[in-house]
Design a protein around this motif. Structure first.
Motif, PDB file in Angstrom:
ATOM      1  N   MET A  26       0.849  -1.199   0.000  1.00 27.96           N
ATOM      2  CA  MET A  26       0.000   0.000   0.000  1.00 27.96           C
ATOM      3  C   MET A  26       0.886   1.251   0.000  1.00 27.96           C
ATOM      4  O   MET A  26       1.743   1.401   0.861  1.00 27.96           O
ATOM      5  CB  MET A  26      -0.901   0.002   1.237  1.00 27.96           C
ATOM      6  N   ASN A  27       0.685   2.126  -0.995  1.00 29.35           N
ATOM      7  CA  ASN A  27       1.529   3.317  -1.050  1.00 29.35           C
ATOM      8  C   ASN A  27       1.117   4.325   0.017  1.00 29.35           C
ATOM      9  O   ASN A  27       0.086   4.180   0.680  1.00 29.35           O
ATOM     10  CB  ASN A  27       1.494   3.952  -2.445  1.00 29.35           C
ATOM     11  N   LYS A  28       1.939   5.347   0.161  1.00 32.36           N
ATOM     12  CA  LYS A  28       1.755   6.305   1.256  1.00 32.36           C
ATOM     13  C   LYS A  28       0.445   7.081   1.130  1.00 32.36           C
ATOM     14  O   LYS A  28      -0.225   7.359   2.133  1.00 32.36           O
ATOM     15  CB  LYS A  28       2.935   7.274   1.286  1.00 32.36           C
ATOM     16  N   ILE A  29       0.050   7.434  -0.097  1.00 31.76           N
ATOM     17  CA  ILE A  29      -1.176   8.214  -0.293  1.00 31.76           C
ATOM     18  C   ILE A  29      -2.393   7.430   0.182  1.00 31.76           C
ATOM     19  O   ILE A  29      -3.253   7.951   0.906  1.00 31.76           O
ATOM     20  CB  ILE A  29      -1.334   8.607  -1.777  1.00 31.76           C
ATOM     21  N   LEU A  30      -2.472   6.149  -0.222  1.00 36.23           N
ATOM     22  CA  LEU A  30      -3.600   5.319   0.197  1.00 36.23           C
ATOM     23  C   LEU A  30      -3.589   5.088   1.702  1.00 36.23           C
ATOM     24  O   LEU A  30      -4.646   5.061   2.346  1.00 36.23           O
ATOM     25  CB  LEU A  30      -3.563   3.979  -0.546  1.00 36.23           C
ATOM     26  N   ARG A  31      -2.390   4.932   2.264  1.00 39.40           N
ATOM     27  CA  ARG A  31      -2.282   4.722   3.707  1.00 39.40           C
ATOM     28  C   ARG A  31      -2.751   5.955   4.473  1.00 39.40           C
ATOM     29  O   ARG A  31      -3.479   5.844   5.462  1.00 39.40           O
ATOM     30  CB  ARG A  31      -0.842   4.374   4.074  1.00 39.40           C
ATOM     31  N   ASP A  32      -2.348   7.133   4.001  1.00 38.87           N
ATOM     32  CA  ASP A  32      -2.792   8.373   4.644  1.00 38.87           C
ATOM     33  C   ASP A  32      -4.304   8.543   4.514  1.00 38.87           C
ATOM     34  O   ASP A  32      -4.979   8.954   5.470  1.00 38.87           O
ATOM     35  CB  ASP A  32      -2.080   9.576   4.020  1.00 38.87           C
ATOM     36  N   LEU A  33      -4.830   8.236   3.329  1.00 38.33           N
ATOM     37  CA  LEU A  33      -6.269   8.350   3.102  1.00 38.33           C
ATOM     38  C   LEU A  33      -7.036   7.409   4.018  1.00 38.33           C
ATOM     39  O   LEU A  33      -8.068   7.786   4.594  1.00 38.33           O
ATOM     40  CB  LEU A  33      -6.589   8.046   1.634  1.00 38.33           C
ATOM     41  N   LEU A  34      -6.528   6.200   4.171  1.00 35.94           N
ATOM     42  CA  LEU A  34      -7.171   5.222   5.055  1.00 35.94           C
ATOM     43  C   LEU A  34      -7.162   5.707   6.503  1.00 35.94           C
ATOM     44  O   LEU A  34      -8.156   5.560   7.226  1.00 35.94           O
ATOM     45  CB  LEU A  34      -6.455   3.876   4.946  1.00 35.94           C
ATOM     46  N   ASN A  35      -6.061   6.315   6.919  1.00 36.17           N
ATOM     47  CA  ASN A  35      -5.977   6.849   8.283  1.00 36.17           C
ATOM     48  C   ASN A  35      -7.007   7.948   8.512  1.00 36.17           C
ATOM     49  O   ASN A  35      -7.659   8.004   9.565  1.00 36.17           O
ATOM     50  CB  ASN A  35      -4.570   7.390   8.549  1.00 36.17           C
ATOM     51  N   TYR A  36      -7.166   8.832   7.517  1.00 35.19           N
ATOM     52  CA  TYR A  36      -8.153   9.909   7.628  1.00 35.19           C
ATOM     53  C   TYR A  36      -9.565   9.337   7.739  1.00 35.19           C
ATOM     54  O   TYR A  36     -10.381   9.813   8.543  1.00 35.19           O
ATOM     55  CB  TYR A  36      -8.066  10.840   6.414  1.00 35.19           C
ATOM     56  N   VAL A  37      -9.860   8.333   6.930  1.00 33.96           N
ATOM     57  CA  VAL A  37     -11.194   7.721   6.939  1.00 33.96           C
ATOM     58  C   VAL A  37     -11.473   7.058   8.288  1.00 33.96           C
ATOM     59  O   VAL A  37     -12.562   7.202   8.859  1.00 33.96           O
ATOM     60  CB  VAL A  37     -11.327   6.698   5.790  1.00 33.96           C
ATOM     61  N   ILE A  38     -10.484   6.340   8.811  1.00 32.68           N
ATOM     62  CA  ILE A  38     -10.652   5.658  10.101  1.00 32.68           C
ATOM     63  C   ILE A  38     -10.907   6.665  11.217  1.00 32.68           C
ATOM     64  O   ILE A  38     -11.809   6.490  12.048  1.00 32.68           O
ATOM     65  CB  ILE A  38      -9.407   4.798  10.419  1.00 32.68           C
ATOM     66  N   VAL A  39     -10.110   7.732  11.241  1.00 36.05           N
ATOM     67  CA  VAL A  39     -10.274   8.761  12.279  1.00 36.05           C
ATOM     68  C   VAL A  39     -11.632   9.441  12.148  1.00 36.05           C
ATOM     69  O   VAL A  39     -12.332   9.666  13.150  1.00 36.05           O
ATOM     70  CB  VAL A  39      -9.140   9.807  12.187  1.00 36.05           C
ATOM     71  N   LEU A  40     -12.042   9.762  10.913  1.00 34.10           N
ATOM     72  CA  LEU A  40     -13.318  10.437  10.682  1.00 34.10           C
ATOM     73  C   LEU A  40     -14.492   9.571  11.138  1.00 34.10           C
ATOM     74  O   LEU A  40     -15.399  10.049  11.839  1.00 34.10           O
ATOM     75  CB  LEU A  40     -13.462  10.781   9.200  1.00 34.10           C
ATOM     76  N   ILE A  41     -14.475   8.311  10.752  1.00 28.40           N
ATOM     77  CA  ILE A  41     -15.556   7.398  11.152  1.00 28.40           C
ATOM     78  C   ILE A  41     -15.589   7.232  12.670  1.00 28.40           C
ATOM     79  O   ILE A  41     -16.668   7.213  13.286  1.00 28.40           O
ATOM     80  CB  ILE A  41     -15.384   6.032  10.458  1.00 28.40           C
ATOM     81  N   SER A  42     -14.419   7.144  13.283  1.00 26.22           N
ATOM     82  CA  SER A  42     -14.344   6.997  14.743  1.00 26.22           C
ATOM     83  C   SER A  42     -14.946   8.210  15.446  1.00 26.22           C
ATOM     84  O   SER A  42     -15.702   8.069  16.423  1.00 26.22           O
ATOM     85  CB  SER A  42     -12.889   6.806  15.183  1.00 26.22           C
ATOM     86  N   LEU A  43     -14.626   9.409  14.951  1.00 28.45           N
ATOM     87  CA  LEU A  43     -15.166  10.634  15.551  1.00 28.45           C
ATOM     88  C   LEU A  43     -16.683  10.706  15.406  1.00 28.45           C
ATOM     89  O   LEU A  43     -17.395  11.113  16.344  1.00 28.45           O
ATOM     90  CB  LEU A  43     -14.518  11.861  14.902  1.00 28.45           C
ATOM     91  N   ILE A  44     -17.189  10.298  14.246  1.00 27.96           N
ATOM     92  CA  ILE A  44     -18.638  10.319  14.019  1.00 27.96           C
ATOM     93  C   ILE A  44     -19.341   9.340  14.956  1.00 27.96           C
ATOM     94  O   ILE A  44     -20.400   9.653  15.528  1.00 27.96           O
ATOM     95  CB  ILE A  44     -18.952   9.989  12.547  1.00 27.96           C
ATOM     96  N   ILE A  45     -18.758   8.155  15.128  1.00 30.57           N
ATOM     97  CA  ILE A  45     -19.347   7.153  16.028  1.00 30.57           C
ATOM     98  C   ILE A  45     -19.366   7.663  17.467  1.00 30.57           C
ATOM     99  O   ILE A  45     -20.380   7.540  18.178  1.00 30.57           O
ATOM    100  CB  ILE A  45     -18.568   5.826  15.932  1.00 30.57           C
ATOM    101  N   ILE A  46     -18.241   8.251  17.914  1.00 31.87           N
ATOM    102  CA  ILE A  46     -18.168   8.795  19.276  1.00 31.87           C
ATOM    103  C   ILE A  46     -19.196   9.912  19.459  1.00 31.87           C
ATOM    104  O   ILE A  46     -19.895   9.982  20.482  1.00 31.87           O
ATOM    105  CB  ILE A  46     -16.745   9.313  19.564  1.00 31.87           C
ATOM    106  N   TRP A  47     -19.285  10.794  18.468  1.00 34.79           N
ATOM    107  CA  TRP A  47     -20.255  11.891  18.502  1.00 34.79           C
ATOM    108  C   TRP A  47     -21.678  11.342  18.615  1.00 34.79           C
ATOM    109  O   TRP A  47     -22.477  11.815  19.434  1.00 34.79           O
ATOM    110  CB  TRP A  47     -20.075  12.736  17.246  1.00 34.79           C
TER     111      TRP A  47
END
Length: 250
Positions: A1-22
């Motif tokens: 997995m290249n760096k761009i996809l890895r960074d994008l995946l990290n953003y998605v995981i954090v965003l979904i986690s924040l929405i769930i907590i909210w």
């Protein structure tokens, strides 16, 4: 997995986690002042269709843009003078002035600015003052990291001071300019809320305050969410631009 996809995946995981907590917090509290993410997204869509969010955000972005043009220009000039003025006394005074006025809570100057200027200009000046310091200080720090051998060669070959600034100091200061600009931009989003909520009848800061006063919490959250999306987007764009320009660093 290249760096761009890895960074994008990290953003998605954090965003979904924040929405769930909210969402969990909203369900537990069950209060009007903490609406669910779905309610806020629905309201955001409505306000976007009605152009309430877009119109007010564009007004705020215009103020931020004008302020950043001034603060970046003045910050660069002051930063260079603080290190490379012809007379040491001028450099010392300039640098001391920056560092001694930096800790002042500049937001408190807004009432004074209202007396001196009109309301619109006061908001822009306040943002320019606050965003000036990260840029100036970053340039002062980075402009001292220039290659001294190259500066000596230019001086020995009869290069003028302006050429030294153009070919040595400016490239050395570029990381400081871009880093300071990123920091200043995010600071500007916070300042715009304070400036627009105190006086005025437009802008995203005013809209957030207006919704809050009327206990329209869903509208307030939608405006905050939209401003946050704009802030994150511009930060990532500047970071991407910085990495593209400063390839020798990243």
């Amino acid at each position: 997995m290249n760096k761009i996809l890895r960074d994008l995946l990290n953003y998605v995981i954090v965003l979904i986690s924040l929405i769930i907590i909210w969402h969990i917090i909203a369900l537990i509290l069950n209060k009007a002042y903490v609406p669910t993410p779905l309610d806020v997204l629905e309201r955001t869509y409505i306000d976007l269709v009605n152009k309430i969010l877009i119109d007010n955000t564009m007004i705020s972005l215009y103020r931020i843009f004008v302020a950043l043009v001034f603060s970046t220009s003045i910050g660069f000039i002051v930063g260079v003078i603080s290190i490379w003025a012809r007379y040491r006394f001028v450099s010392d005074i300039s640098k001391t002035l920056v560092f001694i006025t930096y800790p002042i809570p500049h937001v408190t100057l807004l009432p004074i600015l209202f007396f001196l200027f009109n309301i619109e200009l006061s908001k822009i000046i306040l943002i320019a003052i606050i965003t000036f310091y990260p840029i100036a200080i970053s340039i002062i720090e980075w402009s001292q990291r220039f290659p001294k051998d190259l500066a000596d060669i230019i001086s020995l070959m009869g290069g003028r001071r302006t050429e030294l600034i153009r070919y040595v100091i400016l490239p050395s200061s570029l990381p400081g300019i871009l880093t300071g600009l990123r920091i200043s931009l995010n600071t500007a989003y916070a300042v715009i809320f304070i400036a627009e909520s105190m006086v005025g009848n437009n802008g995203i800061g005013y809209l957030i305050y207006w919704y809050w006063q009327r206990l329209d919490y869903t509208g307030m959250y939608s405006a905050i969410l939209f401003l946050s999306i704009i802030g994150v987007s511009t930060y990532l764009i500047l970071l991407k631009l910085e990495k593209k320009i400063l390839r020798w660093i990243y």
